[in-house]
Design an enzyme around this catalytic site. Structure first.
Site, PDB file in Angstrom:
ATOM      1  N   ALA A  18     112.157  50.759  79.079  1.00  0.00           N
ATOM      2  CA  ALA A  18     112.822  50.784  77.778  1.00  0.00           C
ATOM      3  C   ALA A  18     112.537  52.124  77.104  1.00  0.00           C
ATOM      4  O   ALA A  18     111.399  52.597  77.109  1.00  0.00           O
ATOM      5  CB  ALA A  18     112.301  49.631  76.922  1.00  0.00           C
ATOM      6  N   ASN A  78     104.574  48.349  92.735  1.00  0.00           N
ATOM      7  CA  ASN A  78     104.638  49.158  91.514  1.00  0.00           C
ATOM      8  C   ASN A  78     103.279  49.118  90.812  1.00  0.00           C
ATOM      9  O   ASN A  78     102.605  48.101  90.805  1.00  0.00           O
ATOM     10  CB  ASN A  78     105.751  48.603  90.603  1.00  0.00           C
ATOM     11  CG  ASN A  78     105.736  49.219  89.213  1.00  0.00           C
ATOM     12  OD1 ASN A  78     105.569  48.512  88.222  1.00  0.00           O
ATOM     13  ND2 ASN A  78     105.906  50.522  89.121  1.00  0.00           N
ATOM     14  N   LYS A  87     111.552  41.405  88.749  1.00  0.00           N
ATOM     15  CA  LYS A  87     110.417  42.321  88.578  1.00  0.00           C
ATOM     16  C   LYS A  87     109.359  41.583  87.754  1.00  0.00           C
ATOM     17  O   LYS A  87     109.627  41.143  86.636  1.00  0.00           O
ATOM     18  CB  LYS A  87     110.852  43.593  87.873  1.00  0.00           C
ATOM     19  CG  LYS A  87     109.674  44.522  87.624  1.00  0.00           C
ATOM     20  CD  LYS A  87     110.124  45.921  87.297  1.00  0.00           C
ATOM     21  CE  LYS A  87     108.945  46.822  87.004  1.00  0.00           C
ATOM     22  NZ  LYS A  87     108.324  46.556  85.700  1.00  0.00           N
ATOM     23  N   ARG A 102     105.726  55.827  85.065  1.00  0.00           N
ATOM     24  CA  ARG A 102     105.256  56.905  84.187  1.00  0.00           C
ATOM     25  C   ARG A 102     105.103  58.249  84.870  1.00  0.00           C
ATOM     26  O   ARG A 102     105.244  59.291  84.217  1.00  0.00           O
ATOM     27  CB  ARG A 102     103.944  56.472  83.516  1.00  0.00           C
ATOM     28  CG  ARG A 102     104.160  55.345  82.509  1.00  0.00           C
ATOM     29  CD  ARG A 102     102.872  54.639  82.195  1.00  0.00           C
ATOM     30  NE  ARG A 102     102.327  53.996  83.393  1.00  0.00           N
ATOM     31  CZ  ARG A 102     101.125  53.467  83.475  1.00  0.00           C
ATOM     32  NH1 ARG A 102     100.327  53.497  82.439  1.00  0.00           N
ATOM     33  NH2 ARG A 102     100.716  52.891  84.595  1.00  0.00           N
ATOM     34  N   PRO A 111     112.429  50.332  85.776  1.00  0.00           N
ATOM     35  CA  PRO A 111     113.121  50.128  84.497  1.00  0.00           C
ATOM     36  C   PRO A 111     112.152  50.403  83.362  1.00  0.00           C
ATOM     37  O   PRO A 111     111.033  49.884  83.374  1.00  0.00           O
ATOM     38  CB  PRO A 111     113.508  48.640  84.538  1.00  0.00           C
ATOM     39  CG  PRO A 111     112.579  48.014  85.527  1.00  0.00           C
ATOM     40  CD  PRO A 111     112.180  49.083  86.497  1.00  0.00           C
ATOM     41  N   CYS A 169     107.457  41.943  81.026  1.00  0.00           N
ATOM     42  CA  CYS A 169     107.252  42.563  79.720  1.00  0.00           C
ATOM     43  C   CYS A 169     106.143  41.830  78.948  1.00  0.00           C
ATOM     44  O   CYS A 169     106.216  40.616  78.750  1.00  0.00           O
ATOM     45  CB  CYS A 169     108.558  42.555  78.926  1.00  0.00           C
ATOM     46  SG  CYS A 169     108.353  43.401  77.350  1.00  0.00           S
TER      47      CYS A 169
HETATM   48  C1  LIG Z   1     107.751  53.219  78.172  1.00  0.00           C
HETATM   49  C2  LIG Z   1     107.806  52.074  79.145  1.00  0.00           C
HETATM   50  C3  LIG Z   1     108.831  51.144  79.055  1.00  0.00           C
HETATM   51  C4  LIG Z   1     108.906  50.085  79.968  1.00  0.00           C
HETATM   52  N1  LIG Z   1     109.954  49.217  79.896  1.00  0.00           N
HETATM   53  C5  LIG Z   1     110.119  48.283  80.869  1.00  0.00           C
HETATM   54  C6  LIG Z   1     111.293  47.478  80.917  1.00  0.00           C
HETATM   55  O1  LIG Z   1     112.208  47.597  80.084  1.00  0.00           O
HETATM   56  N2  LIG Z   1     111.376  46.568  81.919  1.00  0.00           N
HETATM   57  C7  LIG Z   1     110.393  46.418  82.869  1.00  0.00           C
HETATM   58  O2  LIG Z   1     110.526  45.587  83.769  1.00  0.00           O
HETATM   59  N3  LIG Z   1     109.278  47.156  82.824  1.00  0.00           N
HETATM   60  C8  LIG Z   1     109.130  48.106  81.877  1.00  0.00           C
HETATM   61  N4  LIG Z   1     108.037  48.918  81.914  1.00  0.00           N
HETATM   62  C9  LIG Z   1     107.054  48.796  83.006  1.00  0.00           C
HETATM   63  C10 LIG Z   1     107.397  49.744  84.164  1.00  0.00           C
HETATM   64  O3  LIG Z   1     108.628  49.399  84.748  1.00  0.00           O
HETATM   65  C11 LIG Z   1     106.295  49.736  85.245  1.00  0.00           C
HETATM   66  O4  LIG Z   1     106.185  48.430  85.727  1.00  0.00           O
HETATM   67  C12 LIG Z   1     104.944  50.187  84.719  1.00  0.00           C
HETATM   68  O5  LIG Z   1     105.059  51.367  83.934  1.00  0.00           O
HETATM   69  C13 LIG Z   1     103.945  50.438  85.857  1.00  0.00           C
HETATM   70  O6  LIG Z   1     104.405  51.449  86.705  1.00  0.00           O
HETATM   71  P1  LIG Z   1     103.778  52.952  86.636  1.00  0.00           P
HETATM   72  O7  LIG Z   1     102.283  52.825  86.801  1.00  0.00           O
HETATM   73  O8  LIG Z   1     104.446  53.665  87.804  1.00  0.00           O
HETATM   74  O9  LIG Z   1     104.154  53.501  85.306  1.00  0.00           O
HETATM   75  C14 LIG Z   1     107.923  49.951  80.990  1.00  0.00           C
HETATM   76  C15 LIG Z   1     106.886  50.879  81.050  1.00  0.00           C
HETATM   77  C16 LIG Z   1     106.821  51.935  80.160  1.00  0.00           C
HETATM   78  C17 LIG Z   1     105.700  52.941  80.282  1.00  0.00           C
END
Ligand SMILES: Cc1cc2nc3c(=O)[nH]c(=O)nc-3n(C[C@H](O)[C@H](O)[C@H](O)COP(=O)(O)O)c2cc1C
Length: 328
Positions: free
Chosen positions: A18, A200, A139, A225, A16, A100
């Site tokens: 935002a 994750n 999460k 990402r 997820p 968050c």
């Molecule tokens: C732009 C952006 C927005 C995010 N928004 C949320 C969100 O709304 N809810 C959530 O649980 N995590 C949010 N995250 C965290 C991601 O879900 C994830 O946990 C985090 O990016 C680590 O994973 P990655 O290394 O694969 O990016 C967000 C991350 C990014 C970069």
């Protein structure tokens, strides 16, 4: 992997996010093999105030499945009500945000602030579980900071009150995004729960996914990402996990096609005036990695009209195809 009765196949999930995991990006990720997608976070408090944006965030494509709606908040009653509404919107599962780190969110006791409030967090999960028939997942980050790694204990309590899966972002709140994720935290949660666990944090390649599954005992991986401008990553991970070999990365034609499809869907759901500026970053990601592409990526910054964006992608494609022809 099964979350309650929901089959998540392959166990490779879109995180997820935002501003990113809207209907357009979820459709794209699904088309490239993501086994489960989750909406952007919806604030239970904003929903209680009947915020139009919150309803909009919960909208799903017809037939979109499996899909989770993520809700955030710390008031059990508001969270129960938000979950109920999300269920009515057609969610296959409800995901609770306990990760968050944004000050605006944690100052209300929401998101990762719940990691510091065991009883409050358990009350939230319990209230949500009791308010819906569909599975509830959480999460979370590993803890508030490195002196308070609360996720293992919390995850165990959440399972006891009926959560059906845990996704662990292997960082603390105080890490924000600065440090590399520490996958040991995922192992520590694994030791405490029997329900599915999704790892994750910094899964950027198929090899990362395999290493995470092997070293942590997680049942699935969640990608955030690394999917920016590269939704093919879901397919590449699954192929590698199943066959031990790599699928070739997308060529310029596939990338241009995907960028245009993404743009089209965004304009359909948000309108040109909002969608095109929001797509600037996304387009730049699609156009990354080919020789000479920096110049095209820079030009995404001023885009306002869909026709300008389409022309730029076409121009990049002509350039990139020539480069490809030169390489081969
Ligand atoms: C732009 C952006 C927005 C995010 N928004 C949320 C969100 O709304 N809810 C959530 O649980 N995590 C949010 N995250 C965290 C991601 O879900 C994830 O946990 C985090 O990016 C680590 O994973 P990655 O290394 O694969 O990016 C967000 C991350 C990014 C970069």
């Amino acid at each position: 992997m099964k979350i309650g009765e929901i089959l998540v196949d392959p166990p490779v999930l879109l995180a997820p996010m935002a501003g990113v995991s809207n209907r357009a990006f979820r459709a794209i990720s699904r088309s490239q093999g993501a086994g489960l997608c989750t909406t952007e976070m919806v604030s239970a408090n904003a929903l209680a105030h009947r915020s139009a944006k919150s309803y909009w965030l919960m909208e799903l494509d017809p037939g979109e499945s499996p899909v989770g709606i993520q809700i955030a908040g710390s008031d059990p009653e508001l969270m129960a009500e938000a979950a109920h509404q999300a269920e009515q919107h057609g969610a296959d599962l409800i995901d609770i945000n306990m990760g968050c780190p944004v000050p605006k969110v944690v100052k209300n006791g929401d998101g990762s602030a719940l990691l510091n409030d065991e009883e409050g967090a358990v009350r939230v999960v319990q209230a949500v579980v009791q308010s819906v028939k569909i599975p509830v997942t959480v999460k979370m980050r590993a803890g508030w900071d490195h002196d308070a790694i609360t996720a293992p204990q919390l995850a165990q309590r959440f399972e006891q009150v009926g959560a059906k899966a845990i996704a662990l972002h292997a960082r603390t709140r105080s890490d924000q995004y600065a440090k590399p994720a520490n996958w040991q935290f995922i192992r520590q949660v694994r030791e405490r729960i029997a329900i599915p666990l999704i790892g994750n944090g910094d899964v950027n390649t198929p090899e990362d996914a395999q290493r995470m599954l092997e070293t942590t005992g997680a049942d699935g991986v969640m990608v955030g990402r690394a999917s920016f401008g590269d939704p093919w990553i879901f397919r590449r991970i699954t192929y590698f996990l199943n066959n031990g070999r790599h699928l070739s990365p997308p060529d310029a034609q596939e990338r241009a096609h995907m960028a245009l499809w993404h743009l089209d869907r965004m304009v359909e759901i948000k309108g040109e005036a909002v969608a095109v500026p929001e797509m600037r970053k996304q387009l730049a990601w699609y156009l990354k990695g080919t020789p000479g592409s920096a110049e095209y990526r820079k030009r995404t910054q001023g885009l306002k009209l869909k026709s300008e964006a389409q022309a730029l992608v076409q121009e990049w494609f002509d350039h990139a195809r020539n480069e490809e022809l030169t390489w081969t």
